[in-house]
Every structure is written in C-alpha cells, then in structure tokens.
Design a protein around this motif. Structure first.
Motif, PDB file in Angstrom:
ATOM      1  N   GLU A  75       0.871  -1.168   0.000  1.00  0.00           N
ATOM      2  CA  GLU A  75       0.000   0.000   0.000  1.00  0.00           C
ATOM      3  C   GLU A  75       0.913   1.224   0.000  1.00  0.00           C
ATOM      4  O   GLU A  75       1.907   1.249   0.730  1.00  0.00           O
ATOM      5  N   TYR A  76       0.591   2.214  -0.813  1.00  0.00           N
ATOM      6  CA  TYR A  76       1.455   3.396  -0.945  1.00  0.00           C
ATOM      7  C   TYR A  76       0.693   4.683  -0.638  1.00  0.00           C
ATOM      8  O   TYR A  76      -0.491   4.800  -0.959  1.00  0.00           O
ATOM      9  N   ARG A  90      -1.771  19.252  -5.495  1.00  0.00           N
ATOM     10  CA  ARG A  90      -2.538  18.050  -5.805  1.00  0.00           C
ATOM     11  C   ARG A  90      -1.593  16.928  -6.234  1.00  0.00           C
ATOM     12  O   ARG A  90      -0.609  17.158  -6.934  1.00  0.00           O
ATOM     13  N   ASP A  92      -1.857  13.043  -8.010  1.00  0.00           N
ATOM     14  CA  ASP A  92      -2.666  11.997  -8.634  1.00  0.00           C
ATOM     15  C   ASP A  92      -1.738  10.898  -9.123  1.00  0.00           C
ATOM     16  O   ASP A  92      -0.579  11.159  -9.461  1.00  0.00           O
ATOM     17  N   PRO A 100      -6.586   6.744 -13.797  1.00  0.00           N
ATOM     18  CA  PRO A 100      -6.296   7.133 -12.399  1.00  0.00           C
ATOM     19  C   PRO A 100      -6.490   5.949 -11.457  1.00  0.00           C
ATOM     20  O   PRO A 100      -7.456   5.196 -11.598  1.00  0.00           O
ATOM     21  N   VAL A 101      -5.579   5.791 -10.504  1.00  0.00           N
ATOM     22  CA  VAL A 101      -5.625   4.613  -9.632  1.00  0.00           C
ATOM     23  C   VAL A 101      -5.637   4.962  -8.145  1.00  0.00           C
ATOM     24  O   VAL A 101      -5.734   4.060  -7.312  1.00  0.00           O
ATOM     25  N   ALA A 102      -5.553   6.244  -7.807  1.00  0.00           N
ATOM     26  CA  ALA A 102      -5.570   6.587  -6.372  1.00  0.00           C
ATOM     27  C   ALA A 102      -6.950   6.283  -5.793  1.00  0.00           C
ATOM     28  O   ALA A 102      -7.969   6.577  -6.417  1.00  0.00           O
ATOM     29  N   ILE A 103      -6.979   5.672  -4.629  1.00  0.00           N
ATOM     30  CA  ILE A 103      -8.259   5.340  -4.011  1.00  0.00           C
ATOM     31  C   ILE A 103      -8.629   6.358  -2.935  1.00  0.00           C
ATOM     32  O   ILE A 103      -9.703   6.284  -2.357  1.00  0.00           O
ATOM     33  N   GLU A 104      -7.740   7.295  -2.673  1.00  0.00           N
ATOM     34  CA  GLU A 104      -8.002   8.322  -1.673  1.00  0.00           C
ATOM     35  C   GLU A 104      -7.083   9.504  -1.957  1.00  0.00           C
ATOM     36  O   GLU A 104      -5.907   9.309  -2.276  1.00  0.00           O
ATOM     37  N   ASN A 105      -7.605  10.691  -1.892  1.00  0.00           N
ATOM     38  CA  ASN A 105      -6.792  11.908  -2.050  1.00  0.00           C
ATOM     39  C   ASN A 105      -7.146  12.879  -0.942  1.00  0.00           C
ATOM     40  O   ASN A 105      -8.269  12.852  -0.441  1.00  0.00           O
ATOM     41  N   LEU A 117      -3.385   1.377  -3.896  1.00  0.00           N
ATOM     42  CA  LEU A 117      -3.216  -0.070  -3.692  1.00  0.00           C
ATOM     43  C   LEU A 117      -3.084  -0.663  -5.093  1.00  0.00           C
ATOM     44  O   LEU A 117      -4.099  -0.921  -5.747  1.00  0.00           O
ATOM     45  N   PRO A 118      -1.869  -0.841  -5.587  1.00  0.00           N
ATOM     46  CA  PRO A 118      -1.709  -1.254  -6.990  1.00  0.00           C
ATOM     47  C   PRO A 118      -2.396  -2.596  -7.259  1.00  0.00           C
ATOM     48  O   PRO A 118      -2.264  -3.525  -6.471  1.00  0.00           O
TER      49      PRO A 118
ATOM     50  N   SER B  13      -8.932  -3.235  -3.569  1.00  0.00           N
ATOM     51  CA  SER B  13      -8.324  -2.074  -4.220  1.00  0.00           C
ATOM     52  C   SER B  13      -8.946  -1.843  -5.587  1.00  0.00           C
ATOM     53  O   SER B  13      -9.165  -0.716  -5.999  1.00  0.00           O
ATOM     54  N   ALA B  16     -12.256  -0.149  -5.047  1.00  0.00           N
ATOM     55  CA  ALA B  16     -12.058   1.221  -4.611  1.00  0.00           C
ATOM     56  C   ALA B  16     -11.570   2.096  -5.754  1.00  0.00           C
ATOM     57  O   ALA B  16     -12.003   3.230  -5.923  1.00  0.00           O
ATOM     58  N   VAL B  17     -10.680   1.540  -6.581  1.00  0.00           N
ATOM     59  CA  VAL B  17     -10.167   2.298  -7.720  1.00  0.00           C
ATOM     60  C   VAL B  17     -11.307   2.614  -8.670  1.00  0.00           C
ATOM     61  O   VAL B  17     -11.434   3.722  -9.174  1.00  0.00           O
ATOM     62  N   HIS B  20     -13.265   5.494  -7.482  1.00  0.00           N
ATOM     63  CA  HIS B  20     -12.563   6.769  -7.450  1.00  0.00           C
ATOM     64  C   HIS B  20     -12.229   7.280  -8.848  1.00  0.00           C
ATOM     65  O   HIS B  20     -12.105   8.474  -9.082  1.00  0.00           O
TER      66      HIS B  20
END
Lengths: 150, 262
Positions: A75-76, A90, A92, A100-105, A117-118, B13, B16-17, B20
């Motif tokens: 997890e990154y 910002r 991303d 886009p793959v970020a699950i939270e910003n 979370l790749p 994930s 969730a992806v 988002h």
C-alpha cells in the motif's frame, strides 16, 4: 525547472542553507518539510517513508510527472508539499495506460496526498500540480514529493 | 499477511479504484502538458521484500551471502559493491540477524573510505550497528536507506552522477537476485509478478549502455551492459515470469553481480 534531492539532515540546517545557498534552496527545503509533515501521521499507521525525495522549482500550475515502480501487495501514500501559501497542491497517480488509480486523495493547506493499492506490479505515473494552471500571471514555485509504503 | 488476505486486498483495491476513477480525468501520456521528470524512482529492496513476507515465510537466512573480497581500485566497481552491500543489509534485516547487520555496517564504512566518503557515512554506520544491537529493525532499514541516499547525494554534489547511478544499480541487482532466489524456492504467480519491472531494466540498461560506450570503458561495465540487455529480453511482458524465466533472470543477475568483484 530544477529537480534536486536533499538529505534530511539538511532540513535541520535550513537557516544555514538560506544564508549560504540562497533563498530558492531554502524554499525547496521548506517544500520537503511540508511533504514530510503530511507523511508524519501515517508513520504511526505503519508506513515506512523513503528517505529520498523529489523536489525543485517549477512554473505555477505546470503539472509534473514522475515514473514510479509499484508492487502489488504493498500500500502506498504519496505526499506533495510547497512553501507557498494558498497555492493548491494536488497529487494523482495513474497506471501505464493513464487510468487514475488513487483510491483516496486529500488537500490541506501546504500539502496533499494520494493513496494507492496497486492492482498489479508495474510502472505508474505520479502527477504533482502546485498552483492554479488557469492563472494568467505565473510565478516560479517550489514543490516536493515523498512517498511511503507498508 | 498471507495469500488469501493479499488477494482480498487486491480485490478491494480494484473496487475502490473503480469508485474513485470517475473523479479524475485519465492521463493522456501522448500529449502531457507538463514536464516528465527524467528519472525513475528505484525502490529499496525492503519494498519488495515486504510483499514476499506477506506472501509466505521466506527463508531469509538462506539469502545471506558474504560477497567476495575485491582489490579493485576502480570507483565505478566500488560504487556497485556499495549498492550491493546496502541491499545485503536489507536482507540481513529480513533475517533479523544483528551480527550480520553489524558486520555489514562495518563493511559499509570500509567501502565508504575507499570512496572518500567516510565522514558522511560514519554516523549512519554507527546508527546501523547500534540499532541492530537493539533489534530495532525499522531504524536499521531507515539508516540503510539514508546511508545509500547520503552516498548518492554526495556523489551528485561532486557532479559524479555516474557513480550515483551505479550505487542504485548495485542495490537493485542484488535485490533482484534475492527475489529470484525466494521465488525459485517456492514459485507462485503473485511472487513472480514482483519481477515485472521492465521500466527499471530499461532505465539501467540505458545508463550502463552509455557508460560502456565511453572510450576505455572497463570490461566489467560492458559485461553488465550485455547482461542487462539480456534481462530486458526476458522481462518485457506484463504477465508474471514463468519458472524458467525466473531462473534465467537469477542466472543473469548472478553473472552481473560477479562482475562487481573481479
């Protein structure tokens, strides 16, 4: 645009840097401090923050792109910072196809973050934007990016 | 975390992806309006080792090796050895072996003296040795990361980017060799996927290829350049490497590491 990396011990010497190496260098150090400040709460959650960082100065609002190898199973968090007040920051993250793959910003004051979370091990792209891209009169602005994993 | 939760994490994930993804426009890499930073972030071995720990219980002690002694005075070779030694430190942390970590801390100091960087590196070596004695593994990892960064930064300040890149290459190559060893011992697609790093292989191949084409380039650099080109041919698809390919990457990385100590 310049890109530099700095040692953390240098952060403690910001005043010396200001005197000896000019104000711009001190501002970049401040940007690193902001990014690390954003990272601090996550260390308590078990994230290991890399000592390395990516930083420099760029034109306000101009997006920057950094290639990054991520591993599925980790997890990154990526954290970006600037020393400029009231400048939107910002972060991303995108996969190799540009999705886009970020699950939270989040964006708060001088810093911002993105969590990933790749879904596969591959090269990803981290985009950092500091300042308003639509602003007519642009100034040079500092930026920094750090990351952590667990 | 074991395999089942590892898969659950990946599935979560994905969901969730998906949720988002609607909020941020896709990135058009062909017409990106900003600036692509011309460097690749090289992960520390601990990043990959942490996933291997989640996927099983690797025998890290088996991965500990004492690298051969080298009398080489070539700073490029010493830079490669330095990166490799830092990666050995991360292996020793995984194995939770204080004696090995302390031994590595002392050898790091020796190599940094050969590079003329002992004064910058000494505080970190002392911290590594102390933290190993305290079995403070997170601190050891942090100090190893900081040691490598200190050396690379000092080299860059001296306008010796070539040496800095060779430190990174040495660490990455040793980390890759260890991953192939662990995956070979207990193959799975999830573990094999960790070697899907074509971007990094390309990055290092480009750097070493340029160095090896310089006049009077030493033989070890030409050999490593050839090895990376061969590795690039194996690590090119998005699918996980099969066991034969893992073995090939292991042999290539072992052959390249041997060039560090000639």
């Amino acid at each position: 645009m310049t890109v530099r990396r700095f040692f953390r011990p240098l952060h403690l010497c910001a005043v010396t840097v200001l005197v000896t190496s000019g104000i711009a260098l001190a501002y970049v150090n401040e940007a690193i401090s902001m990014a690390l400040e954003a990272a601090t709460p996550y260390v308590k959650e078990g994230f290991s923050v890399r000592e390395d960082n990516w930083s420099g100065e760029t034109e306000e609002g101009k997006p920057l792109l950094i290639r990054h190898q991520l591993f599925r199973g980790n997890e990154y968090w990526f954290w970006a910072g600037t020393s400029y007040e009231k400048q939107p920051v910002r972060v991303d993250v995108f996969d190799g196809s540009g999705k886009p793959v970020a699950i939270e910003n989040f964006q708060r004051g001088y810093f911002a973050g993105a969590r990933v979370l790749p879904d596969r091990t591959a090269t990803y792209f981290v985009r950092v934007t500091v300042g308003d891209p639509k602003k007519q009169k642009k100034q040079t602005i500092d930026w920094s990016l750090v990351y952590g994993y667990r | 975390m074991k395999s089942s939760s590892f898969l659950s994490l990946s599935f979560a994930s994905l969901l969730a992806v998906s949720a988002h993804a609607n909020e941020v426009a896709p990135l058009d890499l062909a017409s990106f309006p900003g600036e692509l930073i011309n460097e690749v972030v090289v992960p520390v071995p601990a990043e990959i080792f942490s996933v291997l720990d989640k996927l099983g219980e690797p025998n890290w002690e088996e991965a500990i090796v004492e690298q051969p002694k080298s009398e080489s005075q070539d700073r490029r070779q010493i830079a490669l050895q330095f990166g490799c030694l830092i990666a050995d430190g991360f292996v020793a942390v995984q194995a939770q072996s204080p004696a090995e970590i302390q031994n590595i801390g002392r050898r790091v100091l020796d190599l940094s003296e050969s590079l003329g960087l002992a004064s910058s590196v000494r505080p970190h070596c002392l911290s590594i040795i102390e933290a190993a004695g305290d079995k403070d593994w997170n601190r050891v990892r942090r100090e190893l990361d900081l040691t490598e960064l200190t050396v690379r930064e000092t080299m860059e300040e001296l306008r010796d980017d070539e040496l800095s890149n060779l430190v990174s290459l040495g660490g990455w190559l040793r980390g890759t060799q260890v991953v192939t060893q662990v995956v070979t011992a207990s193959y799975s697609n999830d573990k094999a996927e960790l070697l899907n790093q074509p971007g990094l292989v390309n990055h290092f191949q480009g750097l070493v290829s340029t160095m090896s084409q310089q006049p009077n380039s030493p033989r070890f650099l030409r050999q490593i350049s050839t090895g990376l080109a061969d590795m690039n041919r194996v690590i090119k698809a998005n699918a996980p490497l099969n066991p034969d390919q893992i073995l090939e990457v292991r042999q290539l990385s072992t052959q390249m590491l041997a060039q560090f100590y000639l």
